[in-house]
Design a protein around this motif. Structure first.
Motif, PDB file in Angstrom:
ATOM      1  N   ARG A 199     -28.858  68.500  19.951  1.00 29.94           N
ATOM      2  CA  ARG A 199     -28.243  69.273  18.860  1.00 29.94           C
ATOM      3  C   ARG A 199     -29.199  70.373  18.398  1.00 29.94           C
ATOM      4  N   GLU A 200     -30.453  69.971  18.252  1.00 26.32           N
ATOM      5  CA  GLU A 200     -31.435  70.948  17.759  1.00 26.32           C
ATOM      6  C   GLU A 200     -31.552  72.132  18.721  1.00 26.32           C
ATOM      7  N   HIS A 201     -31.431  71.864  20.029  1.00 27.64           N
ATOM      8  CA  HIS A 201     -31.633  72.936  20.996  1.00 27.64           C
ATOM      9  C   HIS A 201     -30.322  73.500  21.553  1.00 27.64           C
ATOM     10  N   GLY A 202     -29.221  73.112  20.950  1.00 33.83           N
ATOM     11  CA  GLY A 202     -27.937  73.685  21.375  1.00 33.83           C
ATOM     12  C   GLY A 202     -27.558  73.302  22.798  1.00 33.83           C
ATOM     13  N   LEU A 203     -27.783  72.033  23.180  1.00 36.58           N
ATOM     14  CA  LEU A 203     -27.481  71.592  24.552  1.00 36.58           C
ATOM     15  C   LEU A 203     -26.170  70.804  24.608  1.00 36.58           C
ATOM     16  N   TRP A 204     -25.545  70.862  25.749  1.00 37.91           N
ATOM     17  CA  TRP A 204     -24.466  69.933  26.056  1.00 37.91           C
ATOM     18  C   TRP A 204     -25.078  68.583  26.397  1.00 37.91           C
ATOM     19  N   ILE A 205     -24.292  67.516  26.167  1.00 42.61           N
ATOM     20  CA  ILE A 205     -24.686  66.206  26.702  1.00 42.61           C
ATOM     21  C   ILE A 205     -23.611  65.770  27.693  1.00 42.61           C
ATOM     22  N   ILE A 206     -24.052  65.441  28.901  1.00 49.63           N
ATOM     23  CA  ILE A 206     -23.138  64.840  29.878  1.00 49.63           C
ATOM     24  C   ILE A 206     -23.476  63.356  29.872  1.00 49.63           C
ATOM     25  N   SER A 207     -22.524  62.551  29.447  1.00 51.47           N
ATOM     26  CA  SER A 207     -22.795  61.122  29.273  1.00 51.47           C
ATOM     27  C   SER A 207     -22.048  60.334  30.348  1.00 51.47           C
ATOM     28  N   ASP A 208     -22.806  59.825  31.301  1.00 50.90           N
ATOM     29  CA  ASP A 208     -22.202  59.084  32.411  1.00 50.90           C
ATOM     30  C   ASP A 208     -22.119  57.612  31.999  1.00 50.90           C
ATOM     31  N   GLU A 209     -20.889  57.173  31.711  1.00 54.76           N
ATOM     32  CA  GLU A 209     -20.684  55.814  31.197  1.00 54.76           C
ATOM     33  C   GLU A 209     -19.912  54.956  32.199  1.00 54.76           C
ATOM     34  N   ALA A 210     -20.204  55.189  33.478  1.00 51.29           N
ATOM     35  CA  ALA A 210     -19.476  54.481  34.536  1.00 51.29           C
ATOM     36  C   ALA A 210     -19.595  52.957  34.392  1.00 51.29           C
ATOM     37  N   ASP A 234     -19.149  71.182  16.026  1.00 52.80           N
ATOM     38  CA  ASP A 234     -20.543  70.887  16.331  1.00 52.80           C
ATOM     39  C   ASP A 234     -20.666  69.861  17.469  1.00 52.80           C
ATOM     40  N   ARG A 235     -19.547  69.537  18.102  1.00 55.73           N
ATOM     41  CA  ARG A 235     -19.601  68.471  19.114  1.00 55.73           C
ATOM     42  C   ARG A 235     -20.029  69.015  20.472  1.00 55.73           C
ATOM     43  N   ARG A 236     -20.622  68.128  21.283  1.00 56.88           N
ATOM     44  CA  ARG A 236     -21.233  68.602  22.541  1.00 56.88           C
ATOM     45  C   ARG A 236     -21.179  67.584  23.678  1.00 56.88           C
ATOM     46  N   VAL A 237     -20.527  66.438  23.470  1.00 59.31           N
ATOM     47  CA  VAL A 237     -20.601  65.385  24.497  1.00 59.31           C
ATOM     48  C   VAL A 237     -19.383  65.426  25.427  1.00 59.31           C
ATOM     49  N   SER A 261     -13.397  68.791  22.576  1.00 66.28           N
ATOM     50  CA  SER A 261     -12.303  69.505  21.889  1.00 66.28           C
ATOM     51  C   SER A 261     -11.168  69.743  22.869  1.00 66.28           C
ATOM     52  N   LEU A 262     -10.025  70.132  22.319  1.00 63.03           N
ATOM     53  CA  LEU A 262      -8.867  70.433  23.168  1.00 63.03           C
ATOM     54  C   LEU A 262      -9.175  71.619  24.077  1.00 63.03           C
ATOM     55  N   GLU A 263      -9.915  72.581  23.521  1.00 60.50           N
ATOM     56  CA  GLU A 263     -10.221  73.793  24.295  1.00 60.50           C
ATOM     57  C   GLU A 263     -11.102  73.448  25.513  1.00 60.50           C
ATOM     58  N   ILE A 264     -12.126  72.650  25.268  1.00 63.75           N
ATOM     59  CA  ILE A 264     -13.016  72.291  26.389  1.00 63.75           C
ATOM     60  C   ILE A 264     -12.249  71.461  27.418  1.00 63.75           C
ATOM     61  N   ALA A 265     -11.353  70.586  26.919  1.00 65.69           N
ATOM     62  CA  ALA A 265     -10.561  69.783  27.863  1.00 65.69           C
ATOM     63  C   ALA A 265      -9.713  70.702  28.732  1.00 65.69           C
TER      64      ALA A 265
END
Ligand SMILES: Cc1ncc(COP(=O)(O)O)c(C=O)c1O
Length: 414
Positions: A199-210, A234-237, A261-265
């Motif tokens: 969040r502090e560095h404005g990064l996306w998180i890719i969360s692999d929850e296989a 403010d969401r990024r995951v 978000s709907l847009e990212i989807a």
């Protein structure tokens, strides 16, 4: 005039530099040994041996009978997106909209789409230093540079080291908990700290929850749960799930992503267009049926017995093997043999007919060579470990782990 000698054109640097998976190397070697009529104790690939739940097969055949065999929406059929949103509520108490869900051809394709969404060629992604090999294959193909965040000796992330790695080319941070191959569950405080860093560095998180449905001890906190506590802007995951492990459906190739978000989807849906050209329609109907039942915990409970059994055999043979908290694997330190992971795995297969995956492939680190080519070196810790899968029939597990333990004991040099 002399005729030019016909030559096949060269393949791309990306395709030729992309590292080959050590999982598949052992898988193929073990198959070749079985094909010669030998009994092989298969502790290599992470493919739970349970039968495909009957209702999934029925969902698929019913869809075929209803002639549901045409193209489907790029994001997946509405019924499956709804069923997944419902599962997010029952599983994580998360109120996701069906519009946030994008169906994928396995978590593998979901990961690739998320990488394409978040990183341009030349950007950087942060990966854990010991990781599932497909990540590095995907970054190599995408021209994305990995930077590795260090893990503590217990394979949890070394949070204090993150800041020193910071560089403005970093666009995304990948989290895989429970992890493959380590089986480690990142503690909730570590997940929150990784999230705060992103969040502090404005990064996306890719969360692999296989492996999120296979947790045996400890508290699982999904980065998505932390994300959903934030305001939407403010969401990024990008949270990625698989039907492969949870439903013993590895060959059906189905997974999904929950977008922030709907847009990212909808952009992820667009990316499905070139990456898959839409998903197999009858399979999506099969997965709707899968989600009508809340039963992944039944398979987890069955696996818990095998998890215990493998740990007992290792401990009885004198190994201080700490049980993984989740997933399907023990990642075993073989440094006492003085062998590299590849030599160990090859000798174990040849002499004991036990297939275990060398750790070398779970820590390949690229080095740039002249002309933009890449060369990969194994990570030292990973290169002194082998991974075994305990999601195999109990008799195979018992014999395979016993043979592995006695092989280590016989080769011990320190
Ligand atoms: C950590 C991890 N992520 C993703 C996957 C891919 O799963 P799928 O079969 O859904 O593509 C695997 C498969 O082994 C895995 O180990």
């Amino acid at each position: 005039m002399p005729q030019a000698k016909p030559t096949t054109p060269d393949i791309s640097f990306r395709a030729s530099d992309m590292p080959r998976s050590s999982i598949r190397r052992l898988f193929n070697a073990a198959n070749a040994l079985s094909a010669r009529g030998e009994t092989v104790y298969r502790l290599d690939i992470g493919d739970p041996d349970f039968e495909l739940p009957r209702r999934i097969a029925e969902g698929i055949t019913d869809a075929l009978a209803r002639k549901q065999t045409h193209y489907s929406p790029m994001v997946g059929i509405p019924q499956l997106r709804e069923a997944i949103a419902h599962r997010m509520l029952s599983r994580f108490n998360l109120d996701c909209l069906p519009g946030q869900v994008v169906c994928n051809q396995g978590a593998t394709q979901a990961l690739n789409a998320s990488l394409q969404l978040t990183c341009d060629s030349g950007n950087t992604i942060m990966l854990p230093e010991i990781y599932w090999p497909n990540y590095i294959q995907q970054t190599t193909l995408g021209g994305v540079r990995p930077v590795f965040y260090p893990l503590n000796p217990d394979f949890t992330p070394d949070i204090a080291a993150l800041e020193k790695l910071w560089d403005p080319a970093i666009r995304a941070l990948l989290i895989n908990t429970p992890g493959n191959p380590t089986g480690v569950l990142f503690p909730p405080a570590a997940v929150r700290a990784l999230y705060a860093f992103a969040r502090e560095h404005g990064l996306w998180i890719i969360s692999d929850e296989a492996y999120c449905d296979y947790v045996y001890e400890g508290e699982f906190l999904s980065p998505l749960q932390v994300d959903m506590e934030q305001a939407e802007g403010d969401r990024r995951v990008l949270a990625i799930y698989s039907f492969s492990k949870s439903y013993a459906a590895t060959g059906l190739r189905m997974g999904y992503t929950v977008a922030p978000s709907l847009e990212i989807a909808s952009i992820l849906g667009l990316l499905n267009e070139p990456l898959t050209g839409s998903l197999t329609t009858p399979l999506q109907w099969g997965m709707v049926r899968a989600l009508e039942m809340e039963d992944p915990h039944e398979r987890r409970d069955a696996l818990r017995g095998r998890w215990q059994l493998a740990g007992e055999i290792l401990r009885a043979s004198g190994f201080a093997a700490k049980p993984p908290q989740g997933g399907l694997f023990y990642f075993i330190d073989i440094s006492c043999t003085g062998l590299t992971a590849d030599d160990f795995a090859d000798q174990l297969l040849a002499e004991q007919h036990v297939a275990a995956v060398p750790g070398s492939g779970f820590g390949l680190q690229p080095h740039a060579l002249a002309g933009g080519r890449l060369q990969f070196e194994p990570h030292a810790v990973a290169n002194s470990c082998v991974r075994i899968c305990f999601a195999v029939p109990e008799d195979q597990l018992r014999e395979g782990v016993t043979r592995l333990a006695s092989f280590i004991a016989a080769r011990r040099v320190r």
